[in-house]
Design a protein around this motif. Structure first.
Motif, short mmCIF file in Angstrom:
data_model
loop_
_atom_site.label_atom_id
_atom_site.label_comp_id
_atom_site.label_asym_id
_atom_site.label_seq_id
_atom_site.Cartn_x
_atom_site.Cartn_y
_atom_site.Cartn_z
N UNK A 109 -6.95 -37.13 -0.11
CA UNK A 109 -6.74 -38.30 -0.95
C UNK A 109 -7.92 -39.25 -0.95
N UNK A 110 -7.86 -40.18 -1.91
CA UNK A 110 -8.94 -41.14 -2.04
C UNK A 110 -8.33 -42.54 -2.00
N UNK A 111 -9.04 -43.48 -2.60
CA UNK A 111 -8.59 -44.87 -2.58
C UNK A 111 -7.29 -45.06 -3.35
N UNK A 112 -7.05 -44.21 -4.36
CA UNK A 112 -5.78 -44.36 -5.09
C UNK A 112 -4.66 -43.54 -4.46
N UNK A 113 -4.96 -42.29 -4.09
CA UNK A 113 -3.91 -41.46 -3.49
C UNK A 113 -3.45 -41.97 -2.13
N UNK A 114 -4.41 -42.16 -1.22
CA UNK A 114 -4.07 -42.70 0.09
C UNK A 114 -3.91 -44.23 0.02
N UNK A 115 -4.88 -44.90 -0.60
CA UNK A 115 -4.96 -46.36 -0.53
C UNK A 115 -3.85 -47.07 -1.28
N UNK A 116 -3.44 -46.52 -2.44
CA UNK A 116 -2.41 -47.18 -3.24
C UNK A 116 -1.06 -46.47 -3.08
N UNK B 108 -13.39 -41.97 -6.79
CA UNK B 108 -13.11 -41.24 -8.04
C UNK B 108 -12.60 -42.09 -9.21
N UNK B 109 -11.46 -42.78 -9.02
CA UNK B 109 -10.90 -43.56 -10.13
C UNK B 109 -11.87 -44.60 -10.66
N UNK B 110 -12.55 -45.27 -9.74
CA UNK B 110 -13.50 -46.30 -10.14
C UNK B 110 -14.67 -45.70 -10.93
N UNK B 111 -15.03 -44.45 -10.59
CA UNK B 111 -16.13 -43.80 -11.32
C UNK B 111 -15.74 -43.53 -12.77
#
Lengths: 151, 153
Positions: A109-116, B108-111
């Motif tokens: 995950x990334x900032x949206x998957x894990x973070x949000x 990713x999303x921010x990109x």
């Protein structure tokens, strides 16, 4: 100064990110993260079994990602400041992007998957994931700045 | 899990959600690597408000949906929490992602949103992310250590 540029846009933007996530979740029960798109989209071009795993979600992930681009554009070119270009050097974007691609997929995950979505689900795994990548990113950014790399 | 045999409103709902998500990324400044790098250097703590605001809205939404016991109208799927199994990959991947995020100021999303605000150099980062995702998938096939998680995020 915690917020030299004001705090309202951050909060409003964060709430909108949450609302976008909520629209998809409430209608489909899918916690949409942004990094799986990187892997699912590869299934259009690669036969690797690893990428076929996400074949079932690849179409909607393209729609989700294109919508993110269009939503950002809609704001930037109306209420926002118009077109904007970063000063961060291309090698930093490319090398950083490569590591982001490896790390988000490996780390689930990334900032949206894990973070949000993960934090919003009260997931301990996501909490540890976020703590890890934020701490490492802080150290990395400070080190890069200390080495005099700018912009 | 296959998302085909879809409800006609499935893709429109994803599209609307993505639009709002993208507006949020642009409004919050996260589409600008400089803003993220300022946070990582403790010069502007705005990112905490962004992630905090988004996670709070999501937490309320998930809690209400899960406790309702209902199913999602467009997929028939039960509402659940996003819970991934914990293993060393979460730490290792988080560490690698952290180095990349700290070097570039981009996730990713921010990109994707950054491309939307007209920031063409972000294509370097997007190309890098796809290359990294391919490299990781290739390595994982070679090592044959697949993770049990389904949908991913």
């Amino acid at each position: 100064m915690l917020f030299p540029n004001g705090w309202l846009p951050y909060l409003v933007g964060g709430v909108l990110i949450g609302l976008g996530t909520a629209v998809i979740y409430l209608t489909t029960a899918i916690p949409a993260g942004a990094s799986t798109f990187l892997e699912s989209t590869l299934s259009y071009a690669s036969d690797r079994p690893r990428f076929q795993k996400y074949r079932g979600s690849r179409d909607w992930r393209v729609v989700f990602s294109v919508a993110i681009v269009l939503g950002a554009a809609a704001y930037a070119f109306t209420l926002g400041d118009g077109p904007w270009t970063t000063d961060v050097q291309p090698w930093r974007l490319a090398v950083g992007g490569l590591l982001v691609g490896v790390g988000t997929r490996l780390g689930k995950g990334c900032t949206s998957g894990h973070g949000v979505c993960g934090i919003g689900s009260g997931s301990r795994t996501s909490l540890v994931g976020v703590a890890t990548f934020v701490a490492v990113a802080v150290g990395t950014a400070q080190l890069v700045a200390a080495l005099g790399v700018s912009p | 899990m296959s998302d085909h045999d879809q409800h006609p409103l499935f893709l429109p709902a994803v599209f609307v959600g993505g639009l709002v998500f993208g507006v949020g990324l642009a409004v919050s400044g996260m589409a600008r690597p400089e803003v993220v790098l300022d946070f990582l250097q403790f010069e502007d703590f705005g990112l905490l408000l962004v992630m905090g605001g988004a996670a709070t809205v999501t937490a309320v939404t998930v809690t209400l949906a899960v406790t309702s016991g209902k199913r999602a109208p467009l997929t028939g799927r039960p509402y659940g929490r996003r819970l991934k199994t914990f293993d060393s990959n979460v730490l290792l991947g988080g560490g690698v992602f952290g180095v990349g995020w700290g070097l570039s100021g981009i996730c990713p999303g921010a990109a994707y949103a950054s491309l939307g605000v007209g920031n063409l150099p972000i294509l370097w980062a997007i190309a890098g992310m796809f290359a990294g995702a391919y490299l990781q998938g290739w390595l994982r096939d070679v090592v044959r250590a697949d993770d049990p998680d389904g949908v991913g995020a």
